[in-house]
Design a protein around this motif. Structure first.
Motif, mmCIF file in Angstrom:
data_model
loop_
_atom_site.group_PDB
_atom_site.id
_atom_site.type_symbol
_atom_site.label_atom_id
_atom_site.label_comp_id
_atom_site.label_asym_id
_atom_site.label_seq_id
_atom_site.Cartn_x
_atom_site.Cartn_y
_atom_site.Cartn_z
ATOM 1 N N ASN A 60 -79.319 55.802 -67.256
ATOM 2 C CA ASN A 60 -78.935 57.195 -67.007
ATOM 3 C C ASN A 60 -79.706 57.786 -65.834
ATOM 4 O O ASN A 60 -80.752 57.280 -65.429
ATOM 5 N N ALA A 61 -79.183 58.880 -65.310
ATOM 6 C CA ALA A 61 -79.825 59.600 -64.214
ATOM 7 C C ALA A 61 -80.885 60.554 -64.767
ATOM 8 O O ALA A 61 -81.046 60.715 -65.983
ATOM 9 N N LYS A 62 -81.593 61.191 -63.825
ATOM 10 C CA LYS A 62 -82.537 62.258 -64.180
ATOM 11 C C LYS A 62 -82.379 63.382 -63.166
ATOM 12 O O LYS A 62 -81.864 63.208 -62.056
ATOM 13 N N ILE A 63 -82.842 64.553 -63.547
ATOM 14 C CA ILE A 63 -82.986 65.652 -62.601
ATOM 15 C C ILE A 63 -84.461 66.007 -62.495
ATOM 16 O O ILE A 63 -85.253 65.699 -63.394
ATOM 17 N N ASN A 64 -84.820 66.646 -61.397
ATOM 18 C CA ASN A 64 -86.152 67.234 -61.241
ATOM 19 C C ASN A 64 -86.042 68.726 -61.461
ATOM 20 O O ASN A 64 -85.287 69.403 -60.760
ATOM 21 N N SER A 93 -93.770 67.437 -60.945
ATOM 22 C CA SER A 93 -92.370 67.713 -61.259
ATOM 23 C C SER A 93 -92.121 67.469 -62.732
ATOM 24 O O SER A 93 -92.848 66.709 -63.380
ATOM 25 N N CYS A 94 -91.089 68.108 -63.251
ATOM 26 C CA CYS A 94 -90.589 67.783 -64.586
ATOM 27 C C CYS A 94 -89.341 66.929 -64.413
ATOM 28 O O CYS A 94 -88.358 67.371 -63.815
ATOM 29 N N PHE A 95 -89.395 65.704 -64.905
ATOM 30 C CA PHE A 95 -88.228 64.821 -64.910
ATOM 31 C C PHE A 95 -87.497 65.011 -66.235
ATOM 32 O O PHE A 95 -88.124 65.005 -67.312
ATOM 33 N N GLY A 153 -72.191 81.473 -62.756
ATOM 34 C CA GLY A 153 -72.905 81.878 -63.961
ATOM 35 C C GLY A 153 -74.072 81.013 -64.374
ATOM 36 O O GLY A 153 -74.572 81.146 -65.504
ATOM 37 N N ALA A 154 -74.539 80.135 -63.490
ATOM 38 C CA ALA A 154 -75.684 79.296 -63.842
ATOM 39 C C ALA A 154 -76.918 80.143 -64.138
ATOM 40 O O ALA A 154 -77.198 81.124 -63.441
ATOM 41 N N LEU A 155 -77.646 79.756 -65.171
ATOM 42 C CA LEU A 155 -78.935 80.385 -65.455
ATOM 43 C C LEU A 155 -79.957 79.987 -64.408
ATOM 44 O O LEU A 155 -80.831 80.775 -64.032
ATOM 45 N N TYR A 156 -79.850 78.732 -63.955
ATOM 46 C CA TYR A 156 -80.787 78.184 -62.982
ATOM 47 C C TYR A 156 -80.064 77.089 -62.210
ATOM 48 O O TYR A 156 -79.264 76.338 -62.778
ATOM 49 N N ALA A 157 -80.334 77.008 -60.913
ATOM 50 C CA ALA A 157 -79.742 75.969 -60.076
ATOM 51 C C ALA A 157 -80.793 75.478 -59.090
ATOM 52 O O ALA A 157 -81.659 76.242 -58.647
ATOM 53 N N SER A 158 -80.693 74.193 -58.733
ATOM 54 C CA SER A 158 -81.695 73.605 -57.853
ATOM 55 C C SER A 158 -81.176 72.283 -57.310
ATOM 56 O O SER A 158 -80.258 71.676 -57.855
ATOM 57 N N MET A 159 -81.803 71.828 -56.241
ATOM 58 C CA MET A 159 -81.601 70.465 -55.792
ATOM 59 C C MET A 159 -82.455 69.551 -56.644
ATOM 60 O O MET A 159 -83.553 69.927 -57.064
ATOM 61 N N SER A 160 -81.960 68.346 -56.901
ATOM 62 C CA SER A 160 -82.716 67.375 -57.685
ATOM 63 C C SER A 160 -83.428 66.403 -56.754
ATOM 64 O O SER A 160 -82.813 65.811 -55.863
ATOM 65 N N GLY A 161 -84.716 66.224 -56.963
ATOM 66 C CA GLY A 161 -85.476 65.243 -56.210
ATOM 67 C C GLY A 161 -85.393 65.479 -54.725
ATOM 68 O O GLY A 161 -85.366 66.603 -54.233
#
Length: 269
Positions: free
Chosen positions: A6-10, A28-30, A231-239
């Motif tokens: 599986n993948a992960k996000i940061n 970071s939090c993975f 409507g995202a609560l939070y959005a970000s680029m991963s890694g």
């Protein structure tokens, strides 16, 4: 044996300092997500590897799954195997797909051939293959530091939240991503920030790669802003890659909104 790396996000990513060995120390939090490859390993008369799905650059002999097999085989008696990898996690996308494939190769070989490799030794093998690999031996929400291969438990609970990952097909190499970053300690302790409700992360929980990569690839910032508009609560680029994710309270179907891109969406566990 069939497994599904599986993948992960940061969630947050601070580039703290450059190391003498040329790598960088990060914080970071993975967090594991459900976008998955499929990896099948079977005993065979001679070693081979084959790929389906997304094209994987480079020579087959340099593939990280091959390197994982070779690493384990130096210390444990392994027969020849056939590895079949169905690649669906985008490459150079900040999702750790290659690292997951390597870690799951180690775990699958250990289980399939009853090698009895300890958890700590599996971590050691994974750390030798790449900075993110060891996380996928753990494969649970984790505060990562050092090169991303040192771990501390963290209480980040996103269970039942809905996540949408959008990959626009821009390949960003690690070298390219780090070239624009000036390492410095984070303004706030990421562990404390992640204790806040998800809706308060915006503007506080930051990925240090965004500043330069958004300037170079404005489409990435546009995707992030669109996720907030939806409507995202939070959005970000991963890694260090080009995938942008949004976390939502309720299930969303944004495939039409982002129909030009690769989209994965599902429930976080």
């Amino acid at each position: 044996m069939l497994v599904f790396p599986n993948a992960k996000i940061n969630i947050g990513l601070h580039i703290v300092e450059k190391r003498p060995d040329g790598f960088h120390n990060i914080e970071s939090c993975f967090y594991p997500v459900g976008w998955k490859d499929a990896l099948e390993i079977t005993e065979a008369d001679q070693f081979s590897i084959e790929f389906d799905g997304i094209a994987i650059p480079g020579n087959q002999s340099d593939n990280i799954c091959v390197k994982a097999y070779e690493l384990v085989s130096r210390e444990y008696p392994l027969p020849p195997v056939k590895i079949h990898l169905l690649k669906t996690i985008p490459i150079g996308a900040g999702l750790g797909g290659g690292s997951a494939d390597a870690a799951f190769t180690i775990k699958a070989l250990n289980y399939l051939f009853k090698l009895g490799i300890s958890f700590e030794k599996q971590l050691s093998y994974a750390r030798r293959l790449g900075s993110d690999c060891a996380f996928f031996i753990l494969n649970r929400p984790t505060y990562c530091f050092g090169k991303g291969d040192q771990f501390e438990s963290i209480d980040v609970v996103l269970r039942e939240k809905w996540i949408v990952l959008v990959n626009p097909g821009i390949h960003i190499s690690t070298i390219e991503a780090y070239a624009g970053v000036e390492p410095k300690p984070g303004e706030s302790d990421l562990r404390n920030l992640l204790k806040l409700p998800v809706a308060q992360w915006k503007g506080k929980v930051k990925n240090d790669f965004e500043a330069t990569l958004f300037a170079k690839y404005p489409l990435l910032e546009e995707i992030k802003e669109e996720l907030y508009e939806q409507g995202a609560l939070y959005a970000s680029m991963s890694g260090s890659g080009s995938t942008i994710f949004g976390i939502f309270d309720q299930e969303q179907d944004l495939t039409e909104v982002f129909r030009e891109f690769r989209v994965w969406q599902g429930i976080l566990s």
